[in-house]
Design an enzyme around this catalytic site. Sequence first.
Site, PDB file in Angstrom:
ATOM      1  N   GLU A 220       0.894  -1.136   0.116  1.00  0.00           N
ATOM      2  CA  GLU A 220       0.048  -0.037  -0.052  1.00  0.00           C
ATOM      3  C   GLU A 220       0.954   1.134  -0.035  1.00  0.00           C
ATOM      4  OE1 GLU A 220      -3.059   0.173  -0.533  1.00  0.00           O
ATOM      5  OE2 GLU A 220      -3.786  -2.013  -0.108  1.00  0.00           O
ATOM      6  N   CYS A 254      -1.856   9.506   2.203  1.00  0.00           N
ATOM      7  CA  CYS A 254      -1.800   8.847   0.843  1.00  0.00           C
ATOM      8  C   CYS A 254      -2.546   9.013  -0.371  1.00  0.00           C
ATOM      9  CB  CYS A 254      -1.566   7.585   1.098  1.00  0.00           C
ATOM     10  SG  CYS A 254      -3.065   6.660   1.705  1.00  0.00           S
TER      11      CYS A 254
HETATM   12  P1  NAD Z   1       8.542   4.279   5.086  1.00  0.00           P
HETATM   13  O1  NAD Z   1       8.354   3.349   3.907  1.00  0.00           O
HETATM   14  O2  NAD Z   1       9.680   5.078   5.423  1.00  0.00           O
HETATM   15  O3  NAD Z   1       8.001   3.280   6.526  1.00  0.00           O
HETATM   16  C1  NAD Z   1       7.102   2.615   6.397  1.00  0.00           C
HETATM   17  C2  NAD Z   1       7.438   1.401   7.510  1.00  0.00           C
HETATM   18  O4  NAD Z   1       8.660   0.705   6.875  1.00  0.00           O
HETATM   19  C3  NAD Z   1       7.663   1.459   8.796  1.00  0.00           C
HETATM   20  O5  NAD Z   1       7.080   0.955   9.819  1.00  0.00           O
HETATM   21  C4  NAD Z   1       9.214   1.637   9.070  1.00  0.00           C
HETATM   22  O6  NAD Z   1       9.686   1.089  10.290  1.00  0.00           O
HETATM   23  C5  NAD Z   1       9.512   0.463   7.721  1.00  0.00           C
HETATM   24  N1  NAD Z   1      10.783   0.761   7.433  1.00  0.00           N
HETATM   25  C6  NAD Z   1      11.307   2.071   7.094  1.00  0.00           C
HETATM   26  N2  NAD Z   1      12.729   1.742   6.471  1.00  0.00           N
HETATM   27  C7  NAD Z   1      12.864   0.543   6.617  1.00  0.00           C
HETATM   28  C8  NAD Z   1      14.114  -0.482   6.139  1.00  0.00           C
HETATM   29  N3  NAD Z   1      15.183   0.155   5.384  1.00  0.00           N
HETATM   30  N4  NAD Z   1      13.731  -1.696   6.099  1.00  0.00           N
HETATM   31  C9  NAD Z   1      12.713  -2.349   6.376  1.00  0.00           C
HETATM   32  N5  NAD Z   1      11.628  -1.572   6.918  1.00  0.00           N
HETATM   33  C10 NAD Z   1      11.847  -0.061   7.010  1.00  0.00           C
HETATM   34  O7  NAD Z   1       7.129   5.086   4.820  1.00  0.00           O
HETATM   35  P2  NAD Z   1       6.653   6.255   5.686  1.00  0.00           P
HETATM   36  O8  NAD Z   1       7.425   7.552   5.788  1.00  0.00           O
HETATM   37  O9  NAD Z   1       6.360   5.707   7.059  1.00  0.00           O
HETATM   38  O10 NAD Z   1       5.128   6.594   4.911  1.00  0.00           O
HETATM   39  C11 NAD Z   1       4.944   7.604   3.936  1.00  0.00           C
HETATM   40  C12 NAD Z   1       4.375   6.851   2.707  1.00  0.00           C
HETATM   41  O11 NAD Z   1       3.561   5.943   2.964  1.00  0.00           O
HETATM   42  C13 NAD Z   1       3.984   7.760   1.588  1.00  0.00           C
HETATM   43  O12 NAD Z   1       4.474   7.533   0.455  1.00  0.00           O
HETATM   44  C14 NAD Z   1       2.391   7.389   1.758  1.00  0.00           C
HETATM   45  O13 NAD Z   1       1.813   7.742   0.709  1.00  0.00           O
HETATM   46  C15 NAD Z   1       2.542   6.092   1.886  1.00  0.00           C
HETATM   47  N6  NAD Z   1       1.133   5.557   2.480  1.00  0.00           N
HETATM   48  C16 NAD Z   1       0.470   4.738   1.636  1.00  0.00           C
HETATM   49  C17 NAD Z   1      -0.830   4.496   2.256  1.00  0.00           C
HETATM   50  C18 NAD Z   1      -1.698   3.447   1.513  1.00  0.00           C
HETATM   51  O14 NAD Z   1      -2.715   2.941   2.227  1.00  0.00           O
HETATM   52  N7  NAD Z   1      -1.249   3.357   0.164  1.00  0.00           N
HETATM   53  C19 NAD Z   1      -1.193   4.852   3.603  1.00  0.00           C
HETATM   54  C20 NAD Z   1      -0.705   5.820   4.277  1.00  0.00           C
HETATM   55  C21 NAD Z   1       0.888   6.071   4.015  1.00  0.00           C
END
Ligand code: NAD
Length: 487
Positions: A220, A254
């Site tokens: 997502e 998002c």
């Molecule tokens: P992110 O990808 O940085 O982090 C998401 C999760 O991944 C967190 O739990 C984090 O601990 C983990 N993570 C981070 N780096 C990692 C790594 N190197 N290895 C393994 N795990 C890791 O995203 P974010 O900044 O938390 O969220 C923002 C993004 O999420 C935006 O692009 C937004 O559009 C998207 N988003 C999508 C939806 C949807 O339903 N489609 C909903 C909310 C947010």
Amino acid sequence: MAVEPASSMSTPDFGALVARHRNYFLSGATRSAEWRKTQLIALRSMMKDHAEEFYAALWTDLRRNRTDADWTDVKYMTSEIDHVLAHLRRWMKPLAVSTPLVLTPSHTQVQFDPLGVGLIIGTWNYPVMMVLSALVSAISAGNAAVIKPSEVSLATAEVIARLVPEYLDRNAFSVVLGAVPETTALLEQQWDHIFFTGGSTVAKVVMTAAAKHLTPVVLELGGKNPTIVHSSANLRVAAHRIAYGRWFNSGQTCTAPDYVLVFKDVAKAFLGHLKETLLQFYGEDPQKSPDYGRIASSHHFDRLTKLLSSGTIFHGGQHDGTDRFIAPTVLVNVSPDSPAMQEEIFGPILPVLEVADVREVIDFVNARPSPLGLYLFSDDRSVTKQILNSTTSGDACVNDCTLQPILHDLPFGGVGNSGMGKYHGEWGFRTYTNARGVLYHSTRLDSAVRYPPYDRNQRLREFVLKSASMAPKLRASLGSYRIPLDS
Ligand code: NAD
């Protein structure tokens, strides 16, 4: 059924954790409708009994007011659970399908088997919905799961980690708190499903880890959601709905409109309505508005303030790092090559670009990665149809925006760069199940026609294969009669 408390842990012995949940899953304990309902009712009680703690945590993490917290997190969850409870029996029912005549007597059906133990990795912008909604889907389909909430929304993550063990079956569910090291260690385990919400960079890390075990994934993700305002649109209503969608949670959504493509002839009038709307929603000093949120971290604050120079500030632009506040900001004269148009904004800044015609809109959208949502404000049906039929997006709204995740019957999710897999309601149930086709065949008839040696019965075999297409008609003429089987 007695429900034992689940365990909350932060130790890295995830192999033992997954093995414990898988053994429980393999015992069959999570399969019955009763167990699923018990867990869902317990989760609903958790949300109701501790609503105050969730409101407080969401205020700490994101300065989210109660109305918004109910709309997307607290009451949203209870409403989604009610929806699942109302329909679960029907979703679980095997689907009868027709069988070719050559296999008579027999019947066939599709049963929906749970996948096993899932990993749910969440993000911080809707820190309750982003993990518990996926959990509802996993439970509805009879799975066990481990949840890893985002470390950025720590206050909410801690409430979830404390309460899930109190309310849900500890043999089936755990919450792991942590950041990259913990998520990396979790991803090393073999899961039966991985549900990830976040950005596309980390999604690639998740998919690479999943590939090692051929684990199915739901991703997502986000993206730049185009929002088109056609000349035929009701501009005042469009301004209200776009402002609500963009500046809810300070733009950290998002599904928020990422940029507006407004038709030239109505651009001035639309911008006027947008400015008026922002003053009406958040007042002259939005920093003082109890309804306006804050940026989740100073990292995102710094990233967003750099985007302010991508165009001319038409409205807003004020910011205060000590409060992580950025005013609702509208940018005009934005070049498609500017930084604000290269990455998902995910904050309270809205570029408004002018377009000449429908062709330009379609070309603009199709020249960029597939968005999570596409929004079209138009009262001209042929324009609406043309744009929807010539573009792609995870979901779309006509004369509205952003709302698709809260409609329980809609398949929510992205396409292409904005992700893969759908959930919520029945779509979440299907995502967490294997549609397992089962043929129940009688041994009473065992015609030699299908067996070697093939030089015999050739003409009869051809007739039988041809007549396979008659099976549905024959079944229909037999009505609800089901051919009795041996077992
Ligand atoms: P992110 O990808 O940085 O982090 C998401 C999760 O991944 C967190 O739990 C984090 O601990 C983990 N993570 C981070 N780096 C990692 C790594 N190197 N290895 C393994 N795990 C890791 O995203 P974010 O900044 O938390 O969220 C923002 C993004 O999420 C935006 O692009 C937004 O559009 C998207 N988003 C999508 C939806 C949807 O339903 N489609 C909903 C909310 C947010």
